[in-house]
Scaffold this motif. Structure first.
Motif, mmCIF file in Angstrom:
data_model
loop_
_atom_site.group_PDB
_atom_site.id
_atom_site.type_symbol
_atom_site.label_atom_id
_atom_site.label_comp_id
_atom_site.label_asym_id
_atom_site.label_seq_id
_atom_site.Cartn_x
_atom_site.Cartn_y
_atom_site.Cartn_z
ATOM 1 N N GLY A 113 7.058 -25.450 -30.203
ATOM 2 C CA GLY A 113 5.953 -24.136 -30.709
ATOM 3 C C GLY A 113 6.111 -23.084 -30.755
ATOM 4 N N ILE A 114 5.870 -22.359 -30.838
ATOM 5 C CA ILE A 114 5.262 -21.028 -30.152
ATOM 6 C C ILE A 114 4.094 -20.327 -29.517
ATOM 7 C CG2 ILE A 114 7.607 -19.914 -31.792
ATOM 8 C CD1 ILE A 114 5.307 -18.602 -33.387
ATOM 9 N N VAL A 115 3.584 -21.160 -30.024
ATOM 10 C CA VAL A 115 2.014 -20.764 -29.371
ATOM 11 C C VAL A 115 1.328 -21.734 -28.522
ATOM 12 C CG1 VAL A 115 -0.811 -19.998 -29.508
ATOM 13 C CG2 VAL A 115 1.526 -18.687 -31.353
ATOM 14 N N SER A 116 0.651 -21.567 -26.969
ATOM 15 C CA SER A 116 0.314 -22.582 -26.452
ATOM 16 C C SER A 116 -0.458 -22.789 -26.010
ATOM 17 C CB SER A 116 0.616 -21.720 -24.476
ATOM 18 O OG SER A 116 -0.578 -21.057 -24.021
ATOM 19 N N THR A 117 -1.458 -22.611 -26.598
ATOM 20 C CA THR A 117 -2.673 -23.539 -27.007
ATOM 21 C C THR A 117 -2.600 -24.757 -28.429
ATOM 22 O OG1 THR A 117 -3.714 -22.072 -28.974
ATOM 23 C CG2 THR A 117 -3.990 -22.123 -26.153
ATOM 24 N N THR A 118 -1.372 -24.419 -28.662
ATOM 25 C CA THR A 118 -1.022 -25.191 -30.081
ATOM 26 C C THR A 118 -1.633 -27.048 -29.579
ATOM 27 O OG1 THR A 118 0.478 -23.784 -31.290
ATOM 28 C CG2 THR A 118 0.490 -26.320 -32.084
ATOM 29 N N GLY A 119 -1.845 -28.151 -29.600
ATOM 30 C CA GLY A 119 -2.156 -29.404 -29.293
ATOM 31 C C GLY A 119 -0.522 -30.442 -29.837
ATOM 32 N N VAL A 120 -0.342 -30.890 -28.562
ATOM 33 C CA VAL A 120 0.751 -31.143 -28.951
ATOM 34 C C VAL A 120 1.227 -32.705 -29.756
ATOM 35 C CG1 VAL A 120 2.650 -33.057 -27.030
ATOM 36 C CG2 VAL A 120 1.236 -31.345 -26.057
ATOM 37 N N ALA A 121 -0.511 -33.184 -29.392
ATOM 38 C CA ALA A 121 0.047 -34.558 -30.284
ATOM 39 C C ALA A 121 -0.336 -34.415 -32.168
ATOM 40 C CB ALA A 121 -1.390 -34.964 -30.633
ATOM 41 N N GLY A 122 -0.292 -33.103 -32.876
ATOM 42 C CA GLY A 122 -0.563 -32.620 -33.987
ATOM 43 C C GLY A 122 1.133 -32.117 -33.790
ATOM 44 N N LEU A 123 1.405 -31.194 -33.144
ATOM 45 C CA LEU A 123 2.532 -30.811 -33.773
ATOM 46 C C LEU A 123 4.187 -31.876 -33.659
ATOM 47 C CD1 LEU A 123 4.270 -27.697 -32.346
ATOM 48 C CD2 LEU A 123 5.206 -29.336 -31.028
ATOM 49 N N THR A 124 3.521 -32.718 -32.420
ATOM 50 C CA THR A 124 4.851 -33.288 -32.602
ATOM 51 C C THR A 124 4.632 -34.181 -33.674
ATOM 52 O OG1 THR A 124 4.296 -34.023 -29.791
ATOM 53 C CG2 THR A 124 5.762 -35.864 -30.673
ATOM 54 N N LEU A 125 4.116 -35.041 -34.332
ATOM 55 C CA LEU A 125 2.651 -36.356 -35.414
ATOM 56 C C LEU A 125 3.910 -35.369 -36.341
ATOM 57 C CD1 LEU A 125 0.010 -37.588 -33.845
ATOM 58 C CD2 LEU A 125 2.505 -38.356 -33.820
ATOM 59 N N GLY A 126 3.879 -33.969 -36.765
ATOM 60 C CA GLY A 126 4.421 -33.397 -37.829
ATOM 61 C C GLY A 126 5.623 -33.132 -37.661
ATOM 62 N N GLY A 127 6.117 -33.349 -36.311
ATOM 63 C CA GLY A 127 7.538 -33.382 -36.316
ATOM 64 C C GLY A 127 8.651 -32.339 -35.459
ATOM 65 N N GLY A 128 7.517 -31.372 -35.217
ATOM 66 C CA GLY A 128 7.978 -30.039 -34.210
ATOM 67 C C GLY A 128 8.546 -28.815 -34.238
ATOM 68 N N HIS A 129 8.577 -27.873 -34.204
ATOM 69 C CA HIS A 129 9.829 -27.092 -33.839
ATOM 70 C C HIS A 129 9.219 -26.228 -32.881
ATOM 71 C CE1 HIS A 129 8.514 -24.452 -37.575
ATOM 72 N NE2 HIS A 129 8.302 -25.446 -37.818
ATOM 73 N N GLY A 130 10.198 -25.634 -32.866
ATOM 74 C CA GLY A 130 9.993 -24.301 -32.020
ATOM 75 C C GLY A 130 10.857 -23.181 -31.448
ATOM 76 N N TYR A 131 10.786 -22.616 -29.882
ATOM 77 C CA TYR A 131 12.228 -21.419 -29.204
ATOM 78 C C TYR A 131 13.322 -22.014 -29.156
ATOM 79 C CZ TYR A 131 8.774 -17.471 -29.457
ATOM 80 O OH TYR A 131 7.741 -17.050 -29.506
ATOM 81 N N LEU A 132 13.355 -23.244 -29.187
ATOM 82 C CA LEU A 132 13.686 -24.014 -28.125
ATOM 83 C C LEU A 132 14.598 -25.077 -29.066
ATOM 84 C CD1 LEU A 132 12.624 -25.069 -24.339
ATOM 85 C CD2 LEU A 132 14.384 -23.092 -25.378
ATOM 86 N N THR A 133 14.529 -25.388 -30.673
ATOM 87 C CA THR A 133 14.860 -25.955 -31.907
ATOM 88 C C THR A 133 16.281 -25.967 -31.732
ATOM 89 O OG1 THR A 133 12.522 -26.468 -32.580
ATOM 90 C CG2 THR A 133 15.073 -26.955 -34.168
ATOM 91 N N ARG A 134 16.795 -24.188 -31.738
ATOM 92 C CA ARG A 134 18.132 -24.529 -32.353
ATOM 93 C C ARG A 134 19.067 -25.063 -31.409
ATOM 94 N NH1 ARG A 134 20.857 -20.568 -33.617
ATOM 95 N NH2 ARG A 134 22.155 -21.378 -35.250
ATOM 96 N N ARG A 135 18.277 -25.242 -30.066
ATOM 97 C CA ARG A 135 19.648 -25.189 -28.632
ATOM 98 C C ARG A 135 19.454 -26.772 -28.285
ATOM 99 N NH1 ARG A 135 20.573 -23.369 -23.450
ATOM 100 N NH2 ARG A 135 22.771 -24.880 -22.861
#
Length: 466
Positions: A132-154
């Motif tokens: 993610g890129i916003v700290s108030t995002t829920g871990v569960a929903g983001l993860t179950l959808g796949g999840g991407h963010g600032y560290l994804t390319r790394r």
């Protein structure tokens, strides 16, 4: 759900360690308040679960009474799928905890946690999870959808760091899904959304990330064509240590932006660099921002990773009107650039925006492209168009801008979307397209673990027929 049946409601209230909140209770309006204020639903009750036993109790009650059931984690669902009118909401928000194990370099996260909770706990150990890129995002929903963010390319998608998940199934049983235990369920949880059960905790592998090079570069919106043509070539060829998402936006009226550009429409790249953070190397890394056109603003500095993750929190608090739609892109064509330029010039409100998030780099470097439910390992960008404003009177304007923008851009996409970016009212076919050839396998897993489709308040995958 019939809340007038005092015996049933009273029985559920007594069975829970957590609270049961109904419309008659003083905390009801606070309970039904989620991130997107455009969603105004009135559930019959919120069962605020504090442990796995509470989750099992609520699932059994919903199954036995045929109550409409929704699952609420972080509450960031754009279409409001975490709430259901006149139904029962299984509320995981009390299960908000994080436990880091430095010996195994892993972290376990409660199902109601937000990314800020995860980042705070892991940062103390110089570690992070790509999410993610916003700290108030829920871990569960983001993860179950796949999840991407600032560290994804790394470090890849969020699901690439998921080691196991504790799940309460539709029959009330409790399992731990991993590569070795319930592997089909574990495959489906990694991108298949909330279709298969209620995840009460996630266990992730951790990665080195403490201080990163955070940067923001802005160019006048009339330079969108030049900047996007440069960005589409530069970023995919850049080292995986460099991440940058492209945006169209209106400059916020505050620091670090100078007053002369406040309120101006701009195109931008928001950067995260996890390489050498010496002054010389940082300056060399970001010298490239001058290549497409002279920036109107550029800021770069080492910063704690959680500071970058929370940079937009103040701009995007809970309670704004949101309407969004997304798509995956393999490339940014000249025709797509024309669409971006057109709608960037006509952003309707100060918070409305478009983002192109890179999902290449380490996210492409997996042994098996079909090894998770995420079906777009060949996508280079995950795009979102978001109409945003605090004023409910702007709801129709931001919705129309988003729909028109997406409609013009969609023909230049790969067809499917990050499941968490599917907007309100989109067709079931959009869900099928998002999972490509994985859809039939997901439907088969659904039949095995939720044959009656108890968990259908989501981007639903109905169980395959027998």
């Amino acid at each position: 759900m019939n809340t007038s049946d005092e015996t049933a409601v009273g029985g559920l209230r007594e069975a829970l360690r957590g609270s049961l909140i109904t419309p008659q209770d003083p905390g009801y309006d606070a309970a039904r308040s989620i991130y997107n204020a455009m969603i105004d639903r009135r559930p019959a009750a919120f069962a605020q679960c504090v442990d796995v036993a509470d989750v099992q109790t609520v699932i059994s009650f919903a199954r036995d009474t045929a109550a409409e059931l929704a699952v609420l984690g972080g509450g960031h669902s754009g279409p409001g799928l975490c709430l259901v009118d006149d139904g029962l909401v299984l509320d995981l928000r009390p299960m908000r905890w994080v436990r880091v194990d430095p010996e195994t370099d892993t972290v376990q996260v409660g199902g109601g946690s937000q990314l800020g909770d995860l980042d705070h706990a892991t940062h103390a150990f110089g570690r992070a999870v790509p999410a993610g890129i916003v700290s108030t995002t829920g871990v569960a929903g983001l993860t179950l959808g796949g999840g991407h963010g600032y560290l994804t390319r790394r470090y890849g998608l969020t699901i690439d760091s998921l080691l196991s998940a504790d799940v309460v199934l539709a029959d009330g049983s409790y399992v731990t899904a991993s590569a070795d235990n319930h592997p089909d369920l574990f495959w489906a949880l990694r991108g298949g959304g909330g279709n298969f059960g209620v995840v009460t905790s996630f266990t992730f592998g951790l990665h080195p990330a403490s201080t990163v090079g955070g940067a923001v570069t802005l160019w006048p919106v009339d330079r969108t064509t030049e900047v996007l043509r440069w960005y589409r070539e530069f970023l995919p060829a850049a080292p995986d240590e460099l991440y940058g998402f492209f945006a169209l936006l209106v400059v916020p009226p505050g620091p670090p932006f100078p007053e002369p550009i406040h309120g101006q429409k701009m195109c931008a790249v928001v950067w995260c660099y996890t390489g050498d953070l010496s002054d010389e190397r940082l300056a060399e890394t970001f010298a490239v921002v001058n290549e497409p056109a002279p920036p109107a603003f550029h800021f770069a500095a080492p910063m704690p990773y959680p500071a970058l993750q929370s940079m937009f929190d103040g701009l995007l608090p809970e309670g704004l009107q949101w309407y969004w739609r997304g798509d995956f892109f393999e490339t940014v064509s000249d025709a797509a650039i024309e669409v971006h330029h057109k709608y960037g010039e006509n952003i309707p409100t100060g918070l409305s925006t478009m983002h192109l998030y890179p999902v290449d780099g380490a996210a492409h470097q997996v042994d098996d492209a079909d090894g998770t439910a995420w079906a777009y390992r060949d996508a280079v960008w995950s795009g979102i168009v978001a109409g945003i404003d605090p004023d409910p009177g702007s709801a129709e304007a931001i919705r129309q801008w988003c729909v028109d923008y997406w409609t013009d851009l969609h023909p230049h996409s790969m067809g499917g979307s990050y499941v968490n970016f599917i907007g309100p009212g989109e067709s079931q076919e959009r869900v099928r397209t998002t999972y490509r050839g994985h859809y039939d396998r997901l439907a088969a897993v659904k039949r095995a673990y939720d044959p009656d489709n108890l968990f259908h308040a989501n981007q639903n995958i109905p169980p395959a027929p027998d």
